[in-house]
Enzyme design. Structure first.
Site, PDB file in Angstrom:
ATOM      1  N   ARG A  70      40.705 -28.129  31.625  1.00 27.32           N
ATOM      2  CA  ARG A  70      39.806 -27.687  32.749  1.00 27.32           C
ATOM      3  C   ARG A  70      38.442 -27.434  32.395  1.00 27.32           C
ATOM      4  NH1 ARG A  70      40.949 -23.275  33.922  1.00 27.32           N
ATOM      5  NH2 ARG A  70      42.656 -22.623  32.367  1.00 27.32           N
ATOM      6  N   TYR A 198      41.972 -34.827  34.489  1.00 28.72           N
ATOM      7  CA  TYR A 198      42.986 -33.908  33.948  1.00 28.72           C
ATOM      8  C   TYR A 198      43.522 -33.226  34.910  1.00 28.72           C
ATOM      9  CZ  TYR A 198      44.417 -29.930  31.803  1.00 28.72           C
ATOM     10  OH  TYR A 198      45.324 -28.729  31.360  1.00 28.72           O
ATOM     11  N   GLY A 199      44.865 -32.765  34.713  1.00 32.18           N
ATOM     12  CA  GLY A 199      45.600 -32.228  35.577  1.00 32.18           C
ATOM     13  C   GLY A 199      44.981 -31.210  36.452  1.00 32.18           C
ATOM     14  N   GLY A 200      44.604 -30.047  35.708  1.00 33.22           N
ATOM     15  CA  GLY A 200      43.878 -29.071  36.492  1.00 33.22           C
ATOM     16  C   GLY A 200      42.695 -29.151  37.132  1.00 33.22           C
ATOM     17  N   LYS A 207      45.886 -26.102  40.721  1.00 35.20           N
ATOM     18  CA  LYS A 207      44.941 -24.855  40.637  1.00 35.20           C
ATOM     19  C   LYS A 207      44.012 -24.778  41.945  1.00 35.20           C
ATOM     20  CE  LYS A 207      46.361 -23.922  36.470  1.00 35.20           C
ATOM     21  NZ  LYS A 207      47.477 -22.636  36.289  1.00 35.20           N
ATOM     22  N   HIS A 227      48.877 -16.409  39.752  1.00 33.28           N
ATOM     23  CA  HIS A 227      49.340 -17.336  38.557  1.00 33.28           C
ATOM     24  C   HIS A 227      50.197 -16.885  37.774  1.00 33.28           C
ATOM     25  CE1 HIS A 227      47.134 -19.348  34.617  1.00 33.28           C
ATOM     26  NE2 HIS A 227      47.855 -20.060  35.168  1.00 33.28           N
ATOM     27  N   SER A 249      46.454 -19.075  30.900  1.00 27.66           N
ATOM     28  CA  SER A 249      46.884 -20.586  30.520  1.00 27.66           C
ATOM     29  C   SER A 249      47.325 -20.617  28.999  1.00 27.66           C
ATOM     30  CB  SER A 249      45.831 -21.394  30.571  1.00 27.66           C
ATOM     31  OG  SER A 249      45.380 -21.064  32.139  1.00 27.66           O
ATOM     32  N   ALA A 250      48.420 -21.341  28.739  1.00 23.88           N
ATOM     33  CA  ALA A 250      48.909 -21.490  27.222  1.00 23.88           C
ATOM     34  C   ALA A 250      49.065 -20.143  26.571  1.00 23.88           C
ATOM     35  CB  ALA A 250      47.641 -22.497  26.630  1.00 23.88           C
ATOM     36  N   CYS A 251      50.002 -19.295  27.296  1.00 21.43           N
ATOM     37  CA  CYS A 251      50.209 -18.260  26.656  1.00 21.43           C
ATOM     38  C   CYS A 251      51.682 -17.971  26.921  1.00 21.43           C
ATOM     39  CB  CYS A 251      49.680 -16.887  27.260  1.00 21.43           C
ATOM     40  SG  CYS A 251      47.803 -16.539  26.816  1.00 21.43           S
ATOM     41  N   GLY A 252      52.687 -19.184  27.116  1.00 20.56           N
ATOM     42  CA  GLY A 252      53.955 -19.027  27.129  1.00 20.56           C
ATOM     43  C   GLY A 252      54.795 -18.632  28.441  1.00 20.56           C
ATOM     44  N   ASP A 276      54.307 -21.583  36.622  1.00 24.06           N
ATOM     45  CA  ASP A 276      52.882 -21.399  36.833  1.00 24.06           C
ATOM     46  C   ASP A 276      52.082 -20.597  38.122  1.00 24.06           C
ATOM     47  OD1 ASP A 276      50.386 -21.819  35.283  1.00 24.06           O
ATOM     48  OD2 ASP A 276      50.010 -23.326  36.903  1.00 24.06           O
ATOM     49  N   ARG A 366      50.215 -32.527  27.422  1.00 23.07           N
ATOM     50  CA  ARG A 366      51.000 -32.007  28.274  1.00 23.07           C
ATOM     51  C   ARG A 366      52.129 -33.015  28.745  1.00 23.07           C
ATOM     52  NH1 ARG A 366      49.155 -27.005  31.190  1.00 23.07           N
ATOM     53  NH2 ARG A 366      47.220 -26.485  30.155  1.00 23.07           N
TER      54      ARG A 366
HETATM   55  C1  OXD Z   1      46.438 -23.712  33.205  1.00 23.05           C
HETATM   56  C2  OXD Z   1      47.625 -24.612  33.524  1.00 23.05           C
HETATM   57  O1  OXD Z   1      45.305 -24.296  32.689  1.00 23.05           O
HETATM   58  O2  OXD Z   1      48.758 -24.046  33.916  1.00 23.05           O
HETATM   59  O3  OXD Z   1      46.781 -22.607  33.350  1.00 23.05           O
HETATM   60  O4  OXD Z   1      47.520 -25.829  33.372  1.00 23.05           O
HETATM   61 MN    MN Z   2      48.366 -22.205  34.905  1.00 24.64          MN
END
Ligand code: OXD
Ligand code: MN
Length: 580
Positions: A70, A198-200, A207, A227, A249-252, A276, A366
């Site tokens: 992002r 990119y996805g986001g 998002k 979120h 994001s990316a914290c599990g 998510d 991803r």
């Molecule tokens: C993020 C995601 O960036 O879920 O939070 O991809």
């Molecule tokens: Mn996310």
């Protein structure tokens, strides 16, 4: 296909006039359509076939190396009044923003097909769900939207029934980072995104719609777009509680949503509702009822392995799209942490793997996969009314200070706890990683309006206290003086969830401190866990001096929003301060 919805037809026609595609394709979401798109992308090299014996129907996409995350600095919330976007967003006046991106959209789809994707965020039959239409020139976006949303004919039918939808216009443009903008117009329910696949940035249902636009809509309509993951936890006695948990994001979040109970927790079951995003609305019983608006996972691959998330691994052996992972010599997808008995042959850029070039898979590589592939998928995930939430959990990546778990004293204090969240930045967004920043409710990059108004909206739920979930804060990421994680995390996080549920049921005592209620000495079940008392004490200690400084910093943060910050937030802060 066309549509009976006049405003949709008019919009599609006007976008076609501006972007000048060679052809227009209305997506139905059928298997045949998907197959044709995959074949098309295999032909153009947009997708690479992975080993079809080990990974049937799995494909790899390698993005432009400058388009891997992002782009927060290029993401704008364009409200008529700048103050409505708040200091937490980049802002541009709507007319300027339209002019800026429309100039880039002019002729952008020449030589390409324009895809019109009707989609529904949430179960098709749910009153909590909302529809949108994304127009894009990227078949990769179509294939991903098909996994991430309820896309195609049923969504279009709902749009034609309801008449309203969010408009999302996307083009990969020239993939030039200098001509990349993600613009949101919440007052017009419109998104315009150009220059990134990119996805986001490009899967506009996620998002852009389900968080930035939806949070704005939720405020005016009295609900919450967050979120958060949603999971169900069933005890051996057969009682199920649902929790919603916000982590940056990316914290599990994906790992927690699919947690496997540790040894000693036989009979416990975890059900995944979402990993998510969570949309919550107050039910007639006063409780918050939640749906996952998404239909798939767009998860971070690195670190997903047999010890961290075997549930996710099990769903990734078929029907998945991988983006920017490495491949083994026999063309299986690979990433750091996936397994010890395989090695990468080609890195995420398709080069022969050389450790000198860094990790083989991009740190933000991803997987995209349907939620139905998830072995722990909850049978309540499609329930139109959603699931009732017992606890809301906030958590950040904090190597010091913040205890393993604590409970907010009441709803208002809980809103302060959520607002005070801070976390180290990760590879999910471009920029430096590892910098601690405030990330209130894990919504810093996603709140579509002024955070001060957002906290006021959260506080407004407290006016009717009956039935509201309790609020907690967790921190799995504390480190000792040698830089080692103190808490084992992953499956063992269930020990903390058990305490949280027991607190919701009122079946376990806690110790009152200035920052909230903490577990008593034996409050967290440690049977079968190798962790010594001193370490546990450190994890559950409130560092008075450290917290006094933290409160000063939170005070400065709240002050940054000026008079718009609700007085209740300052009052809650002062209360904690005085008790410290
Ligand atoms: C993020 C995601 O960036 O879920 O939070 O991809
Ligand atoms: Mn996310």
């Amino acid at each position: 296909m066309t549509t009976t919805n006049q405003s949709l037809q008019t919009w599609v026609d006007s976008v076609a006039r501006m972007t000048q595609p060679d052809q227009i394709h209305w997506c139905t979401g059928s298997d045949q359509e998907n197959r044709q798109l995959i074949d098309l992308m295999l032909g153009t090299g947009d997708l690479i076939e992975l080993n079809q014996d080990t990974h049937p129907n799995c494909y790899l996409h390698r993005s432009s190396p400058s388009d891997v995350a992002r782009v927060e600095h290029l993401t704008f919330v364009c409200t008529s009044d700048k103050e409505d976007a708040g200091p937490n967003n980049h802002w541009m006046a709507p007319a300027d923003a339209h002019a800026k991106v429309d100039a880039l959209f002019e002729g952008a789809m020449k030589g390409r097909t324009m895809y019109v994707i009707p989609y529904c965020m949430g179960p098709i039959e749910s009153p909590l769900s909302r529809c949108g239409v994304e127009i894009t020139d990227s078949p990769y976006v179509v294939a991903n939207m098909r996994l991430m949303t309820r896309m195609g004919a049923p969504a279009l039918a709902r749009i034609e029934r309801e008449g309203t939808f969010v408009k999302g216009l996307h083009s990969i443009g020239e993939l030039d980072p200098e001509k990349r903008y993600i613009m949101h117009f919440p007052e017009e329910l419109t998104i315009k995104s150009i220059g990134s696949g990119y996805g986001g940035n490009a899967l506009l249902g996620k998002k852009c719609h389900a968080l930035r636009i939806a949070s704005h809509q939720a405020r005016s309509e009295g609900w919450l777009a967050e979120h958060m993951l949603i999971l169900g936890l069933e005890s051996p006695e057969g009682e199920t509680h649902y929790v919603a948990a916000a982590f940056p994001s990316a914290c599990g979040k994906t790992n927690l949503a699919m947690l496997i109970p540790p040894e000693g927790y036989e009979g416990w079951k975890v059900y995944t509702v979402g990993d998510d995003i969570c949309w919550m609305r107050r039910g007639e019983d006063g409780r918050l009822w939640a749906i996952n608006p998404e239909a798939g996972f767009f998860g971070v691959a690195p670190g997903t392995g047999p010890n961290t998330n075997p549930t996710a691994l099990a769903m990734l052996d078929r029907d998945a799209i991988f983006t920017n992972v490495a491949v083994t010599a026999d063309n299986q997808p690979w990433w750091e942490g996936k397994s010890d008995d395989e090695t990468p042959a080609k890195d995420w850029q398709g080069r022969d793997y050389d450790p000198a070039n860094g990790p083989s898979a991009h740190p933000n590589s991803r997987f995209t996969v349907s939620i139905k592939r998830c072995p722990s998928y909850s049978d309540q995930a499609e329930a139109p009314q959603g699931v009732p939430i017992s606890a809301i959990i906030f958590g950040g990546r904090r190597e010091s200070l913040v205890p393993l778990v604590f409970e907010a004293k009441d709803w208002e204090h809980g809103v302060l706890v959520g607002a005070s969240m801070a976390s180290e930045t990760t590879a999910a967004a471009t920029g430096k990683v590892g910098i601690v920043r405030r990330d209130s409710m894990a919504m810093k990059p996603f709140c579509g309006y002024n955070y001060a108004d957002y906290f006021a909206h959260w506080l407004s739920f407290g006016e009717q206290a009956e039935g509201l979930p309790k609020i907690f804060h967790v921190n799995w990421f504390r480190k000792d003086d040698d830089g080692k994680f103190m808490w084992p995390g992953f499956g063992d996080n269930l020990r903390v969830l058990e305490w949280i549920i027991d607190r919701c049921k009122g079946s376990v005592d806690a110790t009152e401190t200035a920052i909230g209620y903490l577990p008593t000495d034996n409050g967290i079940n440690r049977d079968g866990l190798e962790i010594d008392q001193a370490e546990m004490d450190a994890l559950l200690k409130v560092d008075q001096k450290g917290y006094a400084a933290e409160m000063d910093s939170i005070g400065d943060y709240l002050d940054g929003f000026g008079d718009r910050m609700p007085a209740a937030m300052h009052e809650q802060l002062e209360k904690v301060r005085s008790e410290l």
